[in-house]
Motif scaffolding. Sequence first.
Motif, PDB file in Angstrom:
ATOM      1  N   LYS A 128      -6.049   0.334   6.968  1.00  0.00           N
ATOM      2  CA  LYS A 128      -7.454   0.313   6.555  1.00  0.00           C
ATOM      3  C   LYS A 128      -7.632  -0.562   5.315  1.00  0.00           C
ATOM      4  O   LYS A 128      -8.542  -1.407   5.253  1.00  0.00           O
ATOM      5  N   ASN A 129      -6.769  -0.364   4.324  1.00  0.00           N
ATOM      6  CA  ASN A 129      -6.870  -1.159   3.087  1.00  0.00           C
ATOM      7  C   ASN A 129      -6.556  -2.629   3.332  1.00  0.00           C
ATOM      8  O   ASN A 129      -7.207  -3.517   2.756  1.00  0.00           O
ATOM      9  N   ALA A 130      -5.572  -2.901   4.192  1.00  0.00           N
ATOM     10  CA  ALA A 130      -5.210  -4.295   4.485  1.00  0.00           C
ATOM     11  C   ALA A 130      -6.341  -4.994   5.219  1.00  0.00           C
ATOM     12  O   ALA A 130      -6.657  -6.161   4.938  1.00  0.00           O
ATOM     13  N   ASN A 131      -6.971  -4.314   6.182  1.00  0.00           N
ATOM     14  CA  ASN A 131      -8.092  -4.917   6.909  1.00  0.00           C
ATOM     15  C   ASN A 131      -9.271  -5.193   5.991  1.00  0.00           C
ATOM     16  O   ASN A 131      -9.990  -6.190   6.142  1.00  0.00           O
ATOM     17  N   GLU A 134       0.820  -1.207   0.000  1.00  0.00           N
ATOM     18  CA  GLU A 134       0.000   0.000   0.000  1.00  0.00           C
ATOM     19  C   GLU A 134       0.862   1.268   0.000  1.00  0.00           C
ATOM     20  O   GLU A 134       2.026   1.239   0.416  1.00  0.00           O
ATOM     21  N   THR A 135       0.253   2.359  -0.456  1.00  0.00           N
ATOM     22  CA  THR A 135       0.933   3.659  -0.445  1.00  0.00           C
ATOM     23  C   THR A 135       0.230   4.657   0.477  1.00  0.00           C
ATOM     24  O   THR A 135       0.797   5.686   0.823  1.00  0.00           O
ATOM     25  N   MET A 148      -4.689 -14.341   7.453  1.00  0.00           N
ATOM     26  CA  MET A 148      -3.575 -13.483   7.827  1.00  0.00           C
ATOM     27  C   MET A 148      -3.187 -12.655   6.609  1.00  0.00           C
ATOM     28  O   MET A 148      -3.316 -13.124   5.470  1.00  0.00           O
ATOM     29  N   ILE A 149      -2.758 -11.415   6.841  1.00  0.00           N
ATOM     30  CA  ILE A 149      -2.281 -10.613   5.716  1.00  0.00           C
ATOM     31  C   ILE A 149      -0.992  -9.917   6.114  1.00  0.00           C
ATOM     32  O   ILE A 149      -0.842  -9.453   7.258  1.00  0.00           O
ATOM     33  N   VAL A 150      -0.054  -9.873   5.185  1.00  0.00           N
ATOM     34  CA  VAL A 150       1.241  -9.231   5.389  1.00  0.00           C
ATOM     35  C   VAL A 150       1.201  -7.888   4.677  1.00  0.00           C
ATOM     36  O   VAL A 150       0.973  -7.832   3.462  1.00  0.00           O
ATOM     37  N   LEU A 151       1.426  -6.829   5.428  1.00  0.00           N
ATOM     38  CA  LEU A 151       1.300  -5.475   4.903  1.00  0.00           C
ATOM     39  C   LEU A 151       2.668  -4.843   4.687  1.00  0.00           C
ATOM     40  O   LEU A 151       3.479  -4.768   5.609  1.00  0.00           O
ATOM     41  N   ASN A 152       2.912  -4.416   3.464  1.00  0.00           N
ATOM     42  CA  ASN A 152       4.076  -3.600   3.114  1.00  0.00           C
ATOM     43  C   ASN A 152       3.614  -2.182   2.823  1.00  0.00           C
ATOM     44  O   ASN A 152       2.537  -1.996   2.257  1.00  0.00           O
TER      45      ASN A 152
END
Length: 402
Positions: free
Chosen positions: A334-337, A328-329, A347-351
């Motif tokens: 919020k976008n990952a959830n 995400e930028t 599960m999600i891995v957020l960069n």
Amino acid sequence: MLKSKKIIIGICGSIAAYKAAFLVRLLVKEGAEVRVIMTSSAKQFITPLTLATLSKNEVLSEFTANAEQGVWNNHVALGLWADLILVAPASAHTLARFSQGICNDLLTAVYLSARCPIMLAPAMDLDMYLHPSTQANLQKLRDYGNIIIDAASGELASGLSGVGRMAEPEDILQKLKHYFLPDLPLKQKRVLLTAGPTQEAIDPVRFISNASSGKMGYALAHTLTEYGATVYLISGPTHLTMENDKVTLISVRSAQEMFEAAEQYFETCDIAIFAAAVSDYTPVKKHTKKIKKSTEDLHLELSKTPDIAKSLSTRKGKHQFTVGFALETHDEEKNANKKIREKNLDMIVLNSLNDQGAGFGYDTNKVKVILAHSAEIKTFPLKSKQEVAKDIVQLIIDNYHA
């Protein structure tokens, strides 16, 4: 896991014998008790004094330690003493003697007397390694129950380039560690893993893609096997190579090809990790010939590509655990959830591209991991992608069926 393990290192006549010094040092550092047995030709490449200093034990080579006093090196006792025998480098000559049961020096005598597991790390020139007789000997040794640490590819002493290099000491160390792990947490688990970019063809020479290198996905593949998993790596185009016998590499190009391959392996997998940077759109029309610059503007009509993570994760079984990735930028969490809910992920891995040293192309990464069942967010500092992979896999282990 190697502390107090008794390991015999056999060293044969090969230019790769110098690597044995690094290997012995690594094993001693891990707490192993190391005894070294050298063939007579190995002494032409590295001195016994070097190995004795590193192993903190006398290096053995001959049957008789002191002929005048009747002292001999008991090959039977040595074979019984060891928890594991590792021959590295293993020359073509020694492999042939092992396979045929020819006992004409201390190393072969210990090999034939051993009751412990035996690992062999071949090292020789390209043509020798690929010769049918060498390959037959290796297969025979596998049939005997020996563990073969496959030779790697690269520049060889002859000046040729190809397969035949002894595996690096660090890689061999990892194999020993894995062997002695009493209960690998992902043993007998099948993991589907997507990695790298996809390329959506415009014409035969142009495509839509992104800057993903695939490094994170490939690091995950290696780490998963360290914990016992069998990995099916579906990779888009990347310069990376995969030399791991517990990883099946399926190479694809487009998002549709990746979806079809992932769908094929999803039903039988226990864990699915969607780490690929899949193109969201693809040209509606794919030209069969190169588009010539004939007008000022070129208009492309695009259509959505399959959402691989959503399509598969929304029909997962109770035994399956799915992991997504989000780059995400802005509004990162919020976008990952939103993605973790809409795609039914565990599960999600957020960069975030706002983090220096994270994202595409780097050898490092900085991630946050969100767990669906608790909405908990785990934050990790900037690390190498290999270390990040360990953090991610450990979280999968901790939360699988949680």
